[in-house]
Write a protein that holds these residues in place. Structure first.
Motif: not given
Length: 253
Positions: A152-153, A172, A195, A199, A202-203, A206
């Motif tokens: 992801v990062s 995160v 990051k 980010d 975005k997790y 995931s």
């Protein structure tokens, strides 16, 4: 480990005679009765026992450094394993333990002399060892989550310690919660920190299991606190013990 048999030998030198190499009938019957697996070896406490038992009864035996260390541990626990037998002095078992000495050296207590070892030192040493075992187990679980940081990062966490990795995953997964140990600004580089913060959304989805990350993070900090406090207490106790022993020596001069 469990006790299979115990017998009293009025004359231990007669049970297995080191001079003649003769094993009496009582010990012979005892050994043969419980000898079941031909691919196993019988651990014995002395090299002389190995020689005599192998020659007389044809039972393959094992006596090496690992067996010697195991025998020391068994002697220390003899009161609970074989309460009928009078155990050797616990201090002797502790002082001769190579494992304990290696453990103390690992934590920076190489200055602990053999005659200083007592129940307090061994108990605190065991706590430190258990903390390391817990951290190792949790580290393996956390490493499974580290690939999310990479995917992801684009963060490579392979060389991170367990606290840094747990903190990153906690950030995160729970970006709105406070980090209770350490300062992320000091723990991560500016690029890594930016990051992790940017980010975090975005997790979601995931596949990372947030509940597991929270549990591992909390348990890691609990063990870290316990380990730090135990090391502090052990260092203080060793200093006190040295002072006490020096005073005792002076009084006997």
């Amino acid at each position: 480990m469990w006790r299979k048999d115990f017998q009293v030998f009025e004359d231990k030198s007669d049970a297995i005679n080191l001079d003649t190499g003769i094993i009496n009938n009582q010990l012979t019957h005892m050994l043969l009765q419980f000898w079941r697996q031909p691919d196993q070896k019988l651990a014995v406490g002395k090299p002389e026992y190995k020689t005599i038992i192998e020659a007389t009864l044809k039972i393959p035996c094992l006596h090496d450094e690992a067996v010697v260390e195991m025998m020391r541990g068994l002697n220390y626990l003899l009161d609970s394993i074989v309460p009928e037998e009078k155990s050797p002095k616990q201090g002797e078992c502790l002082r001769t333990s190579r494992g304990l000495q290696m453990l103390l050296n690992r934590y920076g207590f190489s200055d602990v002399e053999p005659n200083m070892v007592d129940q307090t030192i061994i108990e605190m040493s065991c706590i430190l060892y258990d903390c390391d075992c817990c951290q190792k187990n949790w580290s393996e679980s956390l490493r499974l989550g580290s690939h999310f940081l990479e995917e992801v990062s684009s963060i490579d966490s392979e060389d991170w310690d367990i606290v840094k990795l747990a903190t990153a995953l906690k950030m995160v997964c729970y970006p709105d919660e406070e980090i209770t140990f350490g300062d992320p600004k000091e723990m991560f580089s500016a690029d890594e920190l930016s990051k992790l913060v940017a980010d975090a959304p975005k997790y979601e989805g995931s596949g990372i299991i947030k509940g597991t990350i929270r549990r591992l993070y909390d348990e890691t900090l609990i063990v870290l606190d316990l380990k730090t406090e135990t090391q502090r207490r052990l260092a203080s106790y060793v200093r006190w013990l040295k002072k006490y022993m020096n005073m005792d020596v002076e009084q006997h001069k």
